[in-house]
Design a protein around this motif. Structure first.
Motif, PDB file in Angstrom:
ATOM      1  N   ARG A 101       0.923  -1.033  -0.545  1.00 19.98           N
ATOM      2  CA  ARG A 101       0.178  -0.252   0.421  1.00 19.98           C
ATOM      3  C   ARG A 101       0.708   0.670  -0.264  1.00 19.98           C
ATOM      4  O   ARG A 101       1.120   1.490   1.041  1.00 19.98           O
ATOM      5  CB  ARG A 101      -0.909   0.458   1.005  1.00 19.98           C
ATOM      6  CG  ARG A 101      -1.631   1.203   1.607  1.00 19.98           C
ATOM      7  CD  ARG A 101      -2.935   1.174   2.278  1.00 19.98           C
ATOM      8  NE  ARG A 101      -1.441   1.460   3.678  1.00 19.98           N
ATOM      9  CZ  ARG A 101      -1.888   0.380   4.730  1.00 19.98           C
ATOM     10  NH1 ARG A 101      -3.361  -0.688   5.357  1.00 19.98           N
ATOM     11  NH2 ARG A 101      -1.063   0.209   5.810  1.00 19.98           N
ATOM     12  N   CYS A 102       0.816   2.356  -1.304  1.00 18.06           N
ATOM     13  CA  CYS A 102       1.644   2.872  -1.118  1.00 18.06           C
ATOM     14  C   CYS A 102       1.039   4.598  -1.493  1.00 18.06           C
ATOM     15  O   CYS A 102       0.263   4.024  -2.270  1.00 18.06           O
ATOM     16  CB  CYS A 102       2.866   2.424  -1.907  1.00 18.06           C
ATOM     17  SG  CYS A 102       3.583   1.014  -2.164  1.00 18.06           S
ATOM     18  N   GLY A 103       1.956   5.374  -0.534  1.00 11.86           N
ATOM     19  CA  GLY A 103       1.616   6.870  -0.580  1.00 11.86           C
ATOM     20  C   GLY A 103       2.318   7.354  -2.881  1.00 11.86           C
ATOM     21  O   GLY A 103       3.923   7.001  -2.010  1.00 11.86           O
ATOM     22  N   ILE A 104       1.652   7.829  -3.063  1.00  9.73           N
ATOM     23  CA  ILE A 104       2.184   8.471  -3.895  1.00  9.73           C
ATOM     24  C   ILE A 104       2.847  10.117  -3.514  1.00  9.73           C
ATOM     25  O   ILE A 104       1.367  11.170  -3.076  1.00  9.73           O
ATOM     26  CB  ILE A 104       1.003   8.639  -5.436  1.00  9.73           C
ATOM     27  CG1 ILE A 104       0.224   7.763  -5.767  1.00  9.73           C
ATOM     28  CG2 ILE A 104       2.002   9.533  -6.814  1.00  9.73           C
ATOM     29  CD1 ILE A 104      -0.054   7.804  -6.683  1.00  9.73           C
ATOM     30  N   LEU A 105       3.637  10.473  -3.563  1.00 13.46           N
ATOM     31  CA  LEU A 105       4.043  12.397  -3.377  1.00 13.46           C
ATOM     32  C   LEU A 105       4.834  12.469  -4.212  1.00 13.46           C
ATOM     33  O   LEU A 105       5.916  12.230  -4.869  1.00 13.46           O
ATOM     34  CB  LEU A 105       5.823  11.152  -1.767  1.00 13.46           C
ATOM     35  CG  LEU A 105       4.847  11.040  -0.735  1.00 13.46           C
ATOM     36  CD1 LEU A 105       5.448   9.335  -0.867  1.00 13.46           C
ATOM     37  CD2 LEU A 105       4.783  11.921   0.198  1.00 13.46           C
ATOM     38  N   LEU A 106       4.127  14.086  -4.347  1.00 19.45           N
ATOM     39  CA  LEU A 106       5.163  14.612  -5.065  1.00 19.45           C
ATOM     40  C   LEU A 106       5.910  15.860  -4.218  1.00 19.45           C
ATOM     41  O   LEU A 106       4.975  16.215  -3.739  1.00 19.45           O
ATOM     42  CB  LEU A 106       4.010  15.147  -5.956  1.00 19.45           C
ATOM     43  CG  LEU A 106       4.610  16.302  -6.962  1.00 19.45           C
ATOM     44  CD1 LEU A 106       5.640  15.585  -7.768  1.00 19.45           C
ATOM     45  CD2 LEU A 106       3.105  17.709  -7.540  1.00 19.45           C
ATOM     46  N   ALA A 138       4.530  15.397  -0.657  1.00 15.70           N
ATOM     47  CA  ALA A 138       2.874  16.141  -0.416  1.00 15.70           C
ATOM     48  C   ALA A 138       2.713  14.622  -1.028  1.00 15.70           C
ATOM     49  O   ALA A 138       2.545  14.400  -1.406  1.00 15.70           O
ATOM     50  CB  ALA A 138       2.931  16.819  -0.876  1.00 15.70           C
ATOM     51  N   LEU A 139       1.530  14.008  -0.466  1.00 12.94           N
ATOM     52  CA  LEU A 139       0.696  13.313  -0.344  1.00 12.94           C
ATOM     53  C   LEU A 139      -0.291  13.314  -1.750  1.00 12.94           C
ATOM     54  O   LEU A 139      -1.201  14.026  -0.971  1.00 12.94           O
ATOM     55  CB  LEU A 139      -0.091  12.497   0.704  1.00 12.94           C
ATOM     56  CG  LEU A 139      -0.378  10.898   0.235  1.00 12.94           C
ATOM     57  CD1 LEU A 139       0.290   9.856   0.291  1.00 12.94           C
ATOM     58  CD2 LEU A 139      -1.712  10.894   1.264  1.00 12.94           C
ATOM     59  N   ILE A 140      -0.240  13.142  -2.993  1.00 12.59           N
ATOM     60  CA  ILE A 140      -1.399  13.405  -3.933  1.00 12.59           C
ATOM     61  C   ILE A 140      -1.866  12.289  -4.326  1.00 12.59           C
ATOM     62  O   ILE A 140      -3.023  12.046  -5.882  1.00 12.59           O
ATOM     63  CB  ILE A 140      -0.154  13.915  -5.065  1.00 12.59           C
ATOM     64  CG1 ILE A 140       0.944  12.645  -5.848  1.00 12.59           C
ATOM     65  CG2 ILE A 140       0.076  15.493  -4.510  1.00 12.59           C
ATOM     66  CD1 ILE A 140       1.364  13.181  -6.894  1.00 12.59           C
ATOM     67  N   GLY A 141      -1.610  11.207  -3.948  1.00 13.16           N
ATOM     68  CA  GLY A 141      -2.282   9.572  -4.561  1.00 13.16           C
ATOM     69  C   GLY A 141      -2.402   8.238  -4.179  1.00 13.16           C
ATOM     70  O   GLY A 141      -1.403   7.744  -3.092  1.00 13.16           O
ATOM     71  N   ARG A 142      -2.317   7.314  -4.345  1.00 16.71           N
ATOM     72  CA  ARG A 142      -2.395   5.849  -3.828  1.00 16.71           C
ATOM     73  C   ARG A 142      -2.227   5.104  -4.884  1.00 16.71           C
ATOM     74  O   ARG A 142      -2.830   4.909  -5.895  1.00 16.71           O
ATOM     75  CB  ARG A 142      -2.920   5.733  -2.278  1.00 16.71           C
ATOM     76  CG  ARG A 142      -3.240   3.912  -2.271  1.00 16.71           C
ATOM     77  CD  ARG A 142      -4.186   4.209  -1.137  1.00 16.71           C
ATOM     78  NE  ARG A 142      -4.370   2.789  -1.042  1.00 16.71           N
ATOM     79  CZ  ARG A 142      -4.937   1.901   0.127  1.00 16.71           C
ATOM     80  NH1 ARG A 142      -6.267   2.778   1.085  1.00 16.71           N
ATOM     81  NH2 ARG A 142      -5.095   1.071   0.509  1.00 16.71           N
ATOM     82  N   VAL A 143      -1.123   3.924  -4.438  1.00 17.44           N
ATOM     83  CA  VAL A 143      -1.611   3.185  -5.750  1.00 17.44           C
ATOM     84  C   VAL A 143      -1.554   1.705  -5.072  1.00 17.44           C
ATOM     85  O   VAL A 143       0.431   1.435  -3.659  1.00 17.44           O
ATOM     86  CB  VAL A 143       0.077   3.168  -6.432  1.00 17.44           C
ATOM     87  CG1 VAL A 143       1.341   3.382  -6.032  1.00 17.44           C
ATOM     88  CG2 VAL A 143      -0.401   2.009  -7.628  1.00 17.44           C
ATOM     89  N   GLY A 151      -3.839  -1.766  -8.121  1.00 19.02           N
ATOM     90  CA  GLY A 151      -5.373  -0.335  -7.725  1.00 19.02           C
ATOM     91  C   GLY A 151      -5.048   1.362  -8.338  1.00 19.02           C
ATOM     92  O   GLY A 151      -3.014   1.158  -6.862  1.00 19.02           O
ATOM     93  N   TYR A 152      -5.299   1.683  -8.036  1.00 18.75           N
ATOM     94  CA  TYR A 152      -4.524   3.707  -7.916  1.00 18.75           C
ATOM     95  C   TYR A 152      -5.969   4.446  -7.990  1.00 18.75           C
ATOM     96  O   TYR A 152      -6.688   4.415  -8.747  1.00 18.75           O
ATOM     97  CB  TYR A 152      -3.761   3.548  -9.077  1.00 18.75           C
ATOM     98  CG  TYR A 152      -4.071   3.260 -10.231  1.00 18.75           C
ATOM     99  CD1 TYR A 152      -4.533   4.731 -10.887  1.00 18.75           C
ATOM    100  CD2 TYR A 152      -3.827   1.868 -10.713  1.00 18.75           C
ATOM    101  CE1 TYR A 152      -4.881   4.117 -12.471  1.00 18.75           C
ATOM    102  CE2 TYR A 152      -4.674   1.929 -12.445  1.00 18.75           C
ATOM    103  CZ  TYR A 152      -4.752   3.256 -13.528  1.00 18.75           C
ATOM    104  OH  TYR A 152      -5.416   2.426 -14.012  1.00 18.75           O
TER     105      TYR A 152
END
Length: 181
Positions: A75-80, A83-88, A101-102
């Motif tokens: 379970r991963c946070g997508i960081l830019l 800053a957390l901008i999503g999940r994959v 899933g994302y």
């Protein structure tokens, strides 16, 4: 057994092919930031009829989800820029076969972030976990999400009433030239 060493290792921060975009395990320490991401994306998450339960989450529910260890799934946070901008997620349905899933913050769509984040996690799954197949479902009408999967080499495998199941085989084809020993 492929991927069994994963039980003992910590998921690293993964770089993507987009500068400043990384993946990191999403844990309870990020519960406030994760809940804020859900909260500002409720309409975005449900526009195609999917993610209803996630969009209905309150802070306690979102925090409780992050307390559960997803192992052997990821379970991963997508960081830019951190800053957390999503999940994959890479879901260990029946290893070496994985579900996928994302989702992204509505403000972060259209920049290639989902494609880059998904590519990095799929590569990790193939090289570190020994994943041979990845499957993802896309709700009908969510054409942008389907386009991400097509860019990543997925193909529509089966069409159901509410969604299309996509599949990507990660098994490399045999070499055309045998290796010299």
């Amino acid at each position: 057994m492929a991927g069994s060493h994963h039980d003992k290792c910590v998921f690293p921060e993964l770089k993507t092919d987009v500068a400043r975009l990384t993946l990191r395990a999403l844990t309870a320490e990020q519960a406030d930031e994760y809940y804020a991401l859900i909260d500002r994306n409720r309409e975005h998450l449900t526009q195609h009829g999917d993610y209803q339960a996630l969009a209905a989450s309150d802070h306690q529910t979102a925090h409780a989800e992050l307390l559960n260890d997803p192992n052997p799934s990821l379970r991963c946070g997508i960081l830019l820029d951190s800053a957390l901008i999503g999940r994959v997620d890479l879901v260990a349905v029946n290893p070496p076969k994985y579900g996928f899933g994302y989702w992204l913050d509505h403000e972060a769509t259209g920049h290639g972030y989902a494609t880059a984040a998904c590519r990095a996690l799929i590569e990790y799954g193939a090289t570190v976990l020994g994943a041979t197949d990845v499957f993802a479902g896309v709700t009908h009408g969510n054409d942008k999400s389907g386009a991400v999967l097509i860019r990543l080499g997925f193909r529509a495998a089966e069409v159901f009433e509410a969604y299309t199941r996509y599949h990507r085989s990660l098994v490399a084809s045999p070499c055309a030239y045998p290796t010299q020993r």
